[in-house]
Design a protein around this motif. Structure first.
Motif, PDB file in Angstrom:
ATOM      1  N   UNK A  70       4.514   6.613   6.265  1.00 45.50           N
ATOM      2  CA  UNK A  70       3.087   6.383   6.539  1.00 45.50           C
ATOM      3  C   UNK A  70       2.743   6.763   7.984  1.00 45.50           C
ATOM      4  N   UNK A  71       1.561   7.331   8.164  1.00 41.37           N
ATOM      5  CA  UNK A  71       1.154   7.710   9.516  1.00 41.37           C
ATOM      6  C   UNK A  71      -0.134   7.009   9.945  1.00 41.37           C
ATOM      7  N   UNK A  72      -0.579   6.047   9.133  1.00 44.35           N
ATOM      8  CA  UNK A  72      -1.726   5.231   9.522  1.00 44.35           C
ATOM      9  C   UNK A  72      -1.508   3.807   9.009  1.00 44.35           C
ATOM     10  N   UNK A  73      -2.326   2.883   9.484  1.00 47.92           N
ATOM     11  CA  UNK A  73      -2.097   1.463   9.225  1.00 47.92           C
ATOM     12  C   UNK A  73      -2.193   1.080   7.747  1.00 47.92           C
ATOM     13  N   UNK A  74      -3.192   1.570   7.033  1.00 50.16           N
ATOM     14  CA  UNK A  74      -3.372   1.199   5.627  1.00 50.16           C
ATOM     15  C   UNK A  74      -2.153   1.520   4.766  1.00 50.16           C
ATOM     16  N   UNK A  75      -1.707   2.787   4.754  1.00 54.13           N
ATOM     17  CA  UNK A  75      -0.515   3.115   3.967  1.00 54.13           C
ATOM     18  C   UNK A  75       0.733   2.366   4.446  1.00 54.13           C
ATOM     19  N   UNK A  76       0.834   2.125   5.757  1.00 54.25           N
ATOM     20  CA  UNK A  76       1.990   1.384   6.288  1.00 54.25           C
ATOM     21  C   UNK A  76       2.015  -0.038   5.719  1.00 54.25           C
ATOM     22  N   UNK A  77       0.859  -0.697   5.712  1.00 56.59           N
ATOM     23  CA  UNK A  77       0.805  -2.075   5.205  1.00 56.59           C
ATOM     24  C   UNK A  77       1.078  -2.127   3.701  1.00 56.59           C
ATOM     25  N   UNK A  78       0.591  -1.123   2.945  1.00 59.60           N
ATOM     26  CA  UNK A  78       0.886  -1.081   1.510  1.00 59.60           C
ATOM     27  C   UNK A  78       2.389  -0.883   1.280  1.00 59.60           C
ATOM     28  N   UNK A  79       3.002  -0.028   2.078  1.00 56.42           N
ATOM     29  CA  UNK A  79       4.454   0.182   1.973  1.00 56.42           C
ATOM     30  C   UNK A  79       5.200  -1.113   2.276  1.00 56.42           C
TER      31      UNK A  79
END
Length: 197
Positions: A70-79
């Motif tokens: 992930x390179x942004x906060x939203x995808x990082x938190x979902x991961x």
């Protein structure tokens, strides 16, 4: 790795003997949690199945692999939410297995799961002291900072790489983003959504 029991052989960089995988394929493909198919955390689950079957899982320091992160906060938190659910699910499976491997591994896995819980309780207690009592919880803050620096220093010494000291910056991210996310993950363990494309 020292015990031949790496607890999660990550998907993009894991390799298995075909003969070992063939033995466990039926169990691996029939991964269920609370009666529903579990479609994520398959790398951790497969690792646990390998260990349970008596195989060793090793770390190869010179292996090279590529993956998408992930390179942004939203995808990082979902991961992180998906990983937290996977970790909780397979920790229950692993706890029955660990005493057969080594006492230290059992202690380590329990510590990895109790550590965030104790950190969350400490943080909530400190916030309550600040809101209710109006006093700044210096000792709690100093204790968390000291434990963080000790942990990062040990990692830096073992890896012989001072960059591990920078991992101490992960503590505020852990406290204010990941701990609430892990609490949510624990309350929604039955949710098997992948949460990303």
């Amino acid at each position: 790795a020292r015990f031949g029991a790496v607890m999660c052989c990550c998907g993009p960089c894991a390799m298995y003997r075909r003969s070992a995988l063939t033995l466990l394929l039926d169990q691996y493909e029939a991964q269920f949690f609370r009666g529903k198919p579990s479609d994520f955390g398959e790398d951790r689950h497969l690792t646990i199945l390998m260990l349970k079957a008596g195989f060793r899982t090793e770390y190869v320091p010179d292996a090279i692999a590529a993956t998408v992160v992930p390179h942004s906060l939203g995808p990082y938190l979902r991961q992180q939410l998906r990983w937290a659910r996977s970790t909780f699910r397979d920790t229950f499976l692993a706890l029955r297995l660990l005493p057969e491997l080594d006492g230290y591994l059992t202690l380590d896995v329990i510590g990895q799961n109790l550590g965030p819980l104790l950190l969350a309780i400490s943080t909530l207690t400190a916030l309550a002291q600040l809101v209710i009592g109006g006093s700044i919880p210096w000792w709690t803050g100093l204790t968390i900072a000291a434990m963080t620096m000790v942990r990062c220093s040990v990692a830096a010494l073992r890896a012989r790489d001072l960059r591990f000291i920078g991992f101490s910056l992960h503590t505020p991210i852990n406290i204010f983003l990941l701990l609430p996310l892990k609490a949510y993950a624990l309350c929604t363990l039955s949710n098997s959504d992948w949460l990303s494309r």
